[in-house]
Design an enzyme around this catalytic site. Sequence first.
Site, short mmCIF file in Angstrom:
data_model
loop_
_atom_site.label_atom_id
_atom_site.label_comp_id
_atom_site.label_asym_id
_atom_site.label_seq_id
_atom_site.Cartn_x
_atom_site.Cartn_y
_atom_site.Cartn_z
CG HIS A 76 -2.13 -0.92 1.10
ND1 HIS A 76 -3.14 -0.76 2.05
CD2 HIS A 76 -2.27 -2.09 0.32
CE1 HIS A 76 -3.97 -1.74 1.52
NE2 HIS A 76 -3.62 -2.42 0.62
CE1 TYR A 204 -4.98 3.66 9.18
CE2 TYR A 204 -5.39 3.20 11.52
CZ TYR A 204 -4.57 2.82 10.46
OH TYR A 204 -3.84 1.95 10.53
N PRO A 296 -4.09 -0.01 19.12
CG PRO A 296 -5.85 -1.11 18.30
CD PRO A 296 -5.16 -0.62 19.57
CE LYS A 300 3.78 2.74 13.33
NZ LYS A 300 4.39 2.27 12.00
CE1 TYR A 388 0.03 2.86 7.74
CE2 TYR A 388 -0.93 3.58 9.75
CZ TYR A 388 -1.09 2.62 8.77
OH TYR A 388 -1.99 1.76 8.48
#
Length: 395
Positions: A76, A204, A296, A300, A388
């Site tokens: 991704h 998200y 979560p 990580k 990220y």
Amino acid sequence: MTKALTTSVCIIGSGPAGLLLSQMLSNAGIDTIVIDRQNRAHIESRIRAGVLEQGTVKAMEDAGVADRLHREGLVHDGFDLAFDGIRHRINLRALTGKTVTVYGQTEVTKDLFAKRIAEGGRFFFDVADVVPADLTTDRPQVHFMHDGEPVTVFCDYVAGCDGFHGVSRNAIPADILKTYERIYPFGWLGVLTERPPVSDELIYANHDRGFALCSMRSETRSRYYVQCGIDDDVADWPDDRFWEELRMRIGPETAAHLQTGPSFEKSIAPLRSFVAEPMRYGNLFLAGDAAHIVPPTGAKGLNLAVADIRILSRALIERYQRNDTRYINTYSQTVLSRVWKVERFSWQMSNLMHQFPDNTPFEKKMQRAEFEYVTQSEAASRAIAENYVGLPLDP
Ligand code: APR
Ligand code: PHB
């Protein structure tokens, strides 16, 4: 009669951290014994998260277990943050030059197990009464029961990879061990369904009704989460209620592409930030969930465990191959420096993306102001992106 065994490193816990450490040390010719209170089938059945940093992919490559990951993992280039249905893409590749790979932790664990077992790794499953001992001597021991028989492993080092509920952390004396914790006032209800994901990348979403996450395991299997009450029970969430809530939280434009189906896995997980210091005591080294927990929201948990193992395996390999104890002596401060930065990112993402029961209208405005700032500032987007995709192993 106690069975006495010897090895170089006794690893307590055969989750991702313990398995990866065993493989990396074995590749360097260092003998290990791995013990777990569960058995392989149980460990491989655990449903966990599924976003791998490039550093985690490299660790799997270095361990020689990345073939299926490269075949089946989904690379991704970005993900979306959404507020009340308005989506903003964090372009990871443009902002950092890096990507993430979607590949379930369950699969990571299966791949690691397959190689360790195939290479004759020494495991003891279904153990009980595990007691690390003599950790400050040069011959630590790990005592446990296996098949009703007492066993003692004599070793040079003990790796505490036994997760949040393990025994290793508490083998550090109470007057030395320091812990830090934040428990979030909500949980995540997650489902798996055999339906194509609603979007090609993760979403998200923050909505007045609460957080939602649209993720996936493959192009035909989706993973969804909604924020739920800290005391909710799975029985409170029949599929219809779950799908209706998810639709509302991701907004009508995204929901128009949602393919719902029967959930074949449904579970609720609490959210916690936790760190234990130090991560070394004598010849005991903590790694993974044994030493830290992250909510979560930043994806990580597994990646932080793998980063610990990359740092720990380097320290042990340098000691055995070059008799250089420099990395062993700096293990705790090196690994904790990165742990705290990852805890910060996971805490920041959790604060940004969830509805907190005690948030005042001002704090809700702060969340939206931060989202708007991220959508308008490349610097703010890059800050999220570089965390990220994974911070460097060594600063
Ligand atoms: N004795 C032996 N084994 C134990 C004991 C014990 N007293 N207590 C726990 N274990 C085992 C568990 O059965 C488990 O298999 O230790 C293992 C710990 O594995 P994980 O909990 O998966 O922890 P870790 O390997 O650090 O991986 C961290 O897993 O929990 C997720 O979100 C987390 O993705 C992160 C990753
Ligand atoms: C998942 O796919 O399970 C997942 C993905 C990203 C997260 C958490 C969980 O941040």
